[in-house]
Design a protein around this motif. Structure first.
Motif, PDB file in Angstrom:
ATOM      1  N   PHE A  74     -13.409  -3.092   1.701  1.00  0.00           N
ATOM      2  CA  PHE A  74     -13.365  -3.818   0.425  1.00  0.00           C
ATOM      3  C   PHE A  74     -14.819  -4.164   0.123  1.00  0.00           C
ATOM      4  CE2 PHE A  74      -9.115  -4.880   2.220  1.00  0.00           C
ATOM      5  CZ  PHE A  74      -8.327  -4.369   1.208  1.00  0.00           C
ATOM      6  N   HIS A  83     -17.224  -5.104   2.989  1.00  0.00           N
ATOM      7  CA  HIS A  83     -16.430  -5.619   4.096  1.00  0.00           C
ATOM      8  C   HIS A  83     -15.500  -4.536   4.647  1.00  0.00           C
ATOM      9  CE1 HIS A  83     -14.316  -8.452   6.567  1.00  0.00           C
ATOM     10  NE2 HIS A  83     -13.177  -8.176   5.976  1.00  0.00           N
ATOM     11  N   ALA A 105     -12.365  -3.971   6.444  1.00  0.00           N
ATOM     12  CA  ALA A 105     -11.162  -4.730   6.832  1.00  0.00           C
ATOM     13  C   ALA A 105     -10.414  -4.024   7.955  1.00  0.00           C
ATOM     14  CB  ALA A 105     -10.242  -4.919   5.629  1.00  0.00           C
ATOM     15  N   GLU A 149      -5.369 -12.107  15.318  1.00  0.00           N
ATOM     16  CA  GLU A 149      -5.511 -13.343  14.556  1.00  0.00           C
ATOM     17  C   GLU A 149      -5.548 -13.043  13.058  1.00  0.00           C
ATOM     18  OE1 GLU A 149      -9.313 -14.826  15.824  1.00  0.00           O
ATOM     19  OE2 GLU A 149     -10.294 -12.975  15.189  1.00  0.00           O
ATOM     20  N   SER A 150      -5.426 -14.093  12.259  1.00  0.00           N
ATOM     21  CA  SER A 150      -5.467 -13.963  10.812  1.00  0.00           C
ATOM     22  C   SER A 150      -6.777 -13.284  10.381  1.00  0.00           C
ATOM     23  CB  SER A 150      -5.359 -15.373  10.204  1.00  0.00           C
ATOM     24  OG  SER A 150      -5.476 -15.293   8.818  1.00  0.00           O
ATOM     25  N   GLY A 151      -6.667 -12.331   9.479  1.00  0.00           N
ATOM     26  CA  GLY A 151      -7.860 -11.651   8.975  1.00  0.00           C
ATOM     27  C   GLY A 151      -8.270 -10.449   9.800  1.00  0.00           C
ATOM     28  N   SER A 152      -7.479 -10.081  10.816  1.00  0.00           N
ATOM     29  CA  SER A 152      -7.877  -8.963  11.680  1.00  0.00           C
ATOM     30  C   SER A 152      -7.520  -7.595  11.097  1.00  0.00           C
ATOM     31  CB  SER A 152      -7.291  -9.137  13.094  1.00  0.00           C
ATOM     32  OG  SER A 152      -5.893  -9.278  13.055  1.00  0.00           O
ATOM     33  N   GLY A 153      -6.858  -7.574   9.932  1.00  0.00           N
ATOM     34  CA  GLY A 153      -6.618  -6.302   9.252  1.00  0.00           C
ATOM     35  C   GLY A 153      -5.187  -5.805   9.313  1.00  0.00           C
ATOM     36  N   LYS A 154      -4.282  -6.611   9.841  1.00  0.00           N
ATOM     37  CA  LYS A 154      -2.894  -6.181  10.060  1.00  0.00           C
ATOM     38  C   LYS A 154      -2.186  -5.828   8.743  1.00  0.00           C
ATOM     39  CE  LYS A 154      -1.683 -10.076  12.088  1.00  0.00           C
ATOM     40  NZ  LYS A 154      -2.918 -10.870  11.836  1.00  0.00           N
ATOM     41  N   THR A 155      -2.260  -6.746   7.781  1.00  0.00           N
ATOM     42  CA  THR A 155      -1.567  -6.511   6.508  1.00  0.00           C
ATOM     43  C   THR A 155      -2.182  -5.335   5.753  1.00  0.00           C
ATOM     44  OG1 THR A 155      -0.794  -8.784   6.328  1.00  0.00           O
ATOM     45  CG2 THR A 155      -1.004  -7.564   4.263  1.00  0.00           C
ATOM     46  N   THR A 156      -3.478  -5.188   5.868  1.00  0.00           N
ATOM     47  CA  THR A 156      -4.140  -4.063   5.194  1.00  0.00           C
ATOM     48  C   THR A 156      -3.626  -2.736   5.752  1.00  0.00           C
ATOM     49  OG1 THR A 156      -6.066  -5.467   4.822  1.00  0.00           O
ATOM     50  CG2 THR A 156      -6.393  -3.090   4.560  1.00  0.00           C
ATOM     51  N   GLU A 201      -2.319   0.339  -0.730  1.00  0.00           N
ATOM     52  CA  GLU A 201      -3.773   0.447  -0.682  1.00  0.00           C
ATOM     53  C   GLU A 201      -4.108   1.883  -0.305  1.00  0.00           C
ATOM     54  OE1 GLU A 201      -5.918  -1.822  -1.465  1.00  0.00           O
ATOM     55  OE2 GLU A 201      -5.012  -3.778  -1.043  1.00  0.00           O
TER      56      GLU A 201
HETATM   57  N1  LIG Z   1      -7.674  -6.947  -1.679  1.00  0.00           N
HETATM   58  C1  LIG Z   1      -8.668  -7.396  -0.871  1.00  0.00           C
HETATM   59  N2  LIG Z   1      -9.918  -7.545  -1.323  1.00  0.00           N
HETATM   60  C2  LIG Z   1     -10.911  -7.978  -0.530  1.00  0.00           C
HETATM   61  N3  LIG Z   1     -10.755  -8.292   0.774  1.00  0.00           N
HETATM   62  C3  LIG Z   1      -9.519  -8.171   1.286  1.00  0.00           C
HETATM   63  C4  LIG Z   1      -8.404  -7.721   0.509  1.00  0.00           C
HETATM   64  N4  LIG Z   1      -7.304  -7.693   1.294  1.00  0.00           N
HETATM   65  C5  LIG Z   1      -7.709  -8.120   2.516  1.00  0.00           C
HETATM   66  N5  LIG Z   1      -9.027  -8.406   2.517  1.00  0.00           N
HETATM   67  C6  LIG Z   1      -9.828  -8.852   3.676  1.00  0.00           C
HETATM   68  O1  LIG Z   1      -9.596  -7.934   4.721  1.00  0.00           O
HETATM   69  C7  LIG Z   1      -9.526  -8.614   5.968  1.00  0.00           C
HETATM   70  C8  LIG Z   1      -8.207  -8.298   6.626  1.00  0.00           C
HETATM   71  O2  LIG Z   1      -7.151  -8.943   5.904  1.00  0.00           O
HETATM   72  P1  LIG Z   1      -5.629  -8.764   6.281  1.00  0.00           P
HETATM   73  O3  LIG Z   1      -5.345  -7.318   6.424  1.00  0.00           O
HETATM   74  O4  LIG Z   1      -4.833  -9.522   5.288  1.00  0.00           O
HETATM   75  O5  LIG Z   1      -5.556  -9.463   7.707  1.00  0.00           O
HETATM   76  P2  LIG Z   1      -4.301 -10.038   8.517  1.00  0.00           P
HETATM   77  O6  LIG Z   1      -3.065  -9.507   7.897  1.00  0.00           O
HETATM   78  O7  LIG Z   1      -4.537  -9.579   9.921  1.00  0.00           O
HETATM   79  O8  LIG Z   1      -4.405 -11.535   8.419  1.00  0.00           O
HETATM   80  C9  LIG Z   1      -9.721 -10.085   5.667  1.00  0.00           C
HETATM   81  O9  LIG Z   1     -11.091 -10.394   5.878  1.00  0.00           O
HETATM   82  C10 LIG Z   1      -9.359 -10.192   4.210  1.00  0.00           C
HETATM   83  O10 LIG Z   1     -10.046 -11.254   3.591  1.00  0.00           O
END
Ligand SMILES: Nc1ncnc2c1ncn2[C@@H]1O[C@H](COP(=O)(O)OP(=O)(O)O)[C@@H](O)[C@H]1O
Ligand SMILES: [Mg+2]
Length: 270
Positions: free
Chosen positions: A17, A20, A22, A41-48, A57
Motif C-alpha cells: 500500500f 508500506h 503489508a 498480532e494486529s497489523g501483521s497482514g492476515k486480513t490483507t 485486493e
Molecule cells: N487499504 C489499505 N490501505 C493502506 N494500508 C492498509 C490497507 N489495508 C491494510 N493496510 C495496512 O496493512 C497492514 C496489514 O493490515 P491487515 O492485513 O489488516 O492486518 P491484520 O489483519 O493482521 O490485523 C497494516 O499495517 C494496515 O494498516
C-alpha cells in the motif's frame, strides 16, 4: 504431511500500500479438506491475505491458485461466480455484509438461487432446512431480520450463507473474536462439527492461539507481513521456534487452558 491435492496454493504473495509492504513473500498451501490457521498480532497482514484470496485486493506480486487454477484479477461475472463456489469468506463483523431488510431465510434463498440454479423452490426449501439445522436456527429466528439477532446468531447466518454455496473452502477472518466466550465456544464447536460432516477446508485467521489450536492442523505465524514460522499446529504452539511465537503464546489465557473442555461447560443450544 500427506501429499494430497491442495485446494489453495499461495506463492510469493506480496501486497504494497504505497511504500508500506503489508504482505511480503507469503507462501503456504491448504490441502483439500484441511484446516490452516493464520496467526499473528494486529497489523501483521492476515486480513490483507484473506482479501487477496477472495479477489477484494489485487496482489502486487506472487500467485494464488485455487482448485488448481490461477486467480488472475479482473475476472468475468461467470468466473467470479465459479470462484465463489470454491472459496467463501466470513468476516469478523457479519452485520456489515448482511442485508438489513432480509430475513435469514430470504438471505439463504437468494444465495441458493444464485449458486444452485438447478434447485427448484422445493429443493431450495429443503436445503434451507438443512442449513438452518446445521447452524441451529428455529423457525422464528429464520423469519427474523439481522437487527433482531444477537452477534452470535448473525455470525451463524454468515456461516450458513457461506455453506449454502457449498464451497471447497471457507476463510474465517477473526469470525469469533467479537463474541462472548460462551458464544465463541458454541461457534467453534459448530465449525468443528461442520468440518467433520463435510469435506470443507478452513483458512482460519485469528490472533487467538486457543482458537487456532482447536480448529487447525497446520499454522502459519505472521509478523510484519512475513511468514515467521509454519508447521503442524500442535508442534508450532507447543514448541515455538521463534521468540515472537513464544510471545504470542504467552497471551493465551492461562497455562493448560484447553478449549475442548468448554464443550462440557457450554453444551449445544443457540
Ligand atoms: N487499504 C489499505 N490501505 C493502506 N494500508 C492498509 C490497507 N489495508 C491494510 N493496510 C495496512 O496493512 C497492514 C496489514 O493490515 P491487515 O492485513 O489488516 O492486518 P491484520 O489483519 O493482521 O490485523 C497494516 O499495517 C494496515 O494498516
Ligand atoms: Mg485483520
Amino acid at each position: 504431511m500427506t501429499s494430497s491435492a491442495s485446494i489453495v496454493e499461495v506463492s510469493g504473495l506480496q501486497k504494497r500500500f504505497g511504500n508500506h509492504v503489508a504482505v511480503d513473500d507469503v507462501t503456504f498451501t491448504v490441502p483439500e479438506g484441511g484446516s490452516v490457521g493464520i496467526v499473528g498480532e494486529s497489523g501483521s497482514g492476515k486480513t490483507t491475505i484473506a482479501r487477496m484470496l477472495v479477489g477484494l485486493e489485487v496482489p502486487t506480486a506472487g500467485t494464488i491458485r485455487v482448485g488448481g487454477r490461477d486467480r488472475m484479477p479482473h475476472a468475468s461475472v461467470a468466473e467470479r461466480r465459479r470462484r465463489a463456489r470454491e472459496l467463501q469468506i466470513v468476516f469478523q463483523d457479519p452485520y456489515s455484509t448482511l442485508d438489513p431488510r432480509q430475513t435469514v431465510d430470504s438471505c439463504l434463498d437468494e444465495v441458493l438461487r444464485l449458486h444452485r440454479p438447478e434447485l427448484n423452490r422445493k429443493g431450495r426449501l429443503s436445503r434451507m432446512n438443512d442449513l438452518a439445522d446445521m447452524v441451529g436456527f428455529d423457525s422464528r429466528q429464520r423469519r427474523a431480520l439481522p437487527r433482531r439477532l444477537s452477534g452470535g446468531q448473525r455470525q451463524r447466518v454468515a456461516i450458513a450463507r457461506a455453506l449454502a454455496v457449498e464451497p471447497s473452502a471457507i476463510i474465517l477472518d477473526e469470525s469469533v473474536s467479537a463474541l462472548d466466550l460462551s458464544i465463541q465456544a458454541q461457534i467453534l464447536n459448530l465449525l468443528a462439527e461442520i468440518r467433520s460432516e463435510t469435506s470443507i477446508a478452513y483458512i482460519l485467521i485469528s490472533h487467538d492461539l486457543a482458537v487456532i489450536r482447536q480448529l487447525t492442523d497446520t499454522c502459519v505465524v505472521m509478523q510484519h507481513g512475513r511468514v515467521l514460522e509454519v508447521g503442524e499446529t500442535g508442534a508450532v504452539l507447543d514448541n515455538p521456534q521463534s521468540e515472537y511465537t513464544k510471545l504470542l503464546r504467552s497471551c493465551v489465557p492461562g497455562p493448560g487452558w484447553h478449549p475442548t473442555r468448554l464443550r462440557n461447560i457450554f453444551p449445544g443450544g443457540s
